[in-house]
Design an enzyme around this catalytic site. Sequence first.
Site, short mmCIF file in Angstrom:
data_model
loop_
_atom_site.label_atom_id
_atom_site.label_comp_id
_atom_site.label_asym_id
_atom_site.label_seq_id
_atom_site.Cartn_x
_atom_site.Cartn_y
_atom_site.Cartn_z
N ASP A 200 0.83 -1.19 0.00
CA ASP A 200 0.00 0.00 0.00
C ASP A 200 0.88 1.26 0.00
O ASP A 200 1.91 1.30 0.69
CB ASP A 200 -0.88 -0.02 1.25
N GLU A 251 14.47 -14.26 0.63
CA GLU A 251 14.67 -15.37 1.57
C GLU A 251 13.64 -16.48 1.34
O GLU A 251 13.79 -17.59 1.84
CB GLU A 251 14.53 -14.87 3.02
#
Length: 516
Positions: A200, A251
């Site tokens: 956002d 990751e």
Amino acid sequence: MSWWREAVFYQVYIRSFADGNGDGVGDLAGIRARLPHLVELGIDALWITPFYPSPMADHGYDVADPRDVEPAFGDLAEFDALLAEAHAAGLRVTIDLVPNHSSHQHEWFAAALAAGPGSPERARYLFRDGRGPDGSEPPNNWPSVFGGSAWSRVPDGQWYLHIFAPEQPDLDFTDAEVLADLETTMRFWLARGVDGFRIDVAHGMAKPDGLPDMQPMEDTGLLDDHGPGDHRFDQDGVHEVHRRIRAVLDEHPGTMAVGEVWVSDDERLAQYLRPDELQLAFNFKLLTADWSADDLRDAVVHSLATVSGTPAPACWVLSNHDRPRHVTRYGGGELGTRRARAAALLQLALPGVAYVYNGDELGMPDVDLPDEALQDPIWERSGHAERGRDACRIPVPWSGTAPSYGFSDRPDSWLPMPEGWAALTVEAQAADRGSMLSLYRSALALRRTSSAFAGDALQWLPAPEGCLAFRRPGGLVCLLNLSARAVRLPEGEVLLASADVTGGVLPADAAVWVRA
């Protein structure tokens, strides 16, 4: 190839998709119950708007705890069940991340108010002394996107910055703890198995040193790009935040993020798509384009130019929860619906990623609501000058002939649904081969299975005046007729058309897919 590079995402505005517990508000259980609809529709992934604990000053975009579920929407077990069932059905799940600000009811903001000026607790936010001899004037002239000043004063005399509502204080990303907490939130949801995030206000999160005044400008409750003079957004420091976000995603191989980036300059927007930043960024040019051949072609050209020097594909969107729905933008009624059918084929023929807003597949229009039903903070903050975004957030109609059309067990929903929507429901449209829903199902099936859609390139073709035509490397030709008269179809096999093309002609305000 990464799963998201050609994916069709479906935006679930959670309050308005499906109500599973009978309180008139959509929730996680409602999404679970309607997964078969999404599978049959043919989308690849979900984007679910915020479902975190929130006082709902901005319907969930004021997050009090980013690592839990608002009880009105369910709980963590319900979310885990939704995630498992969606994955089992072959759907990816992405969720909203709201890093720019917290709720004023977040424990950090309560601590900041209690701790006082100069404290580490206040350093997580943007607290400043006021101007004027007694500090009674805001620290600068920045306006709130939702109307009024972007500053509110607290009892000890300091002011805090809120680019949106006063209940949404901006966080200070120069504070190491703020950035670390965002990484913790991401890892929390990634460990549960989410496939990515929608970021956002992804062009926020960085403010210029000293928070200088900006050039005066009118705000209309929309995140339009006001350009370099607007110090609230698109500051260079935001890219360091995105590099940290990307590092966490890396990751977890196979995950991604798309940014809500209201930046109109192609080169500035492209910076968010560098190899160590966002995988995708919404390009809102298609959403803001007028219904004309020049405007739509310009939107496509600029969107492709933005991504041409980046690793990212283009990312196409026609409607979302912040903007008037395209059926309404294109004229409303039969005209707007006919144009929306054509726009769907344009969007889904373009190379890259497509986002479909819940209800697009039904041809939902905006709804004129009575004043007393309006809930968007823009309505109050603007002194009732701007009606806000409620009109495009009406709940989805599923079945039956009267409100709430199967959205809920009760007739009244959180925003009222109008009479006369029986023909708009999923139930009615599924039985109609000529419906908007049937068009979307056919289009998405072809997009997923036909070799005509192969390749990332786009070649513009000669087209009659007032028309657009392009070809994909796999052989797909898309012709969009925005003129006032019918035009001849391109040579080849007709795969799908938004209107009747018998007689070898494409009517006005229609589109066709042909395999050349």
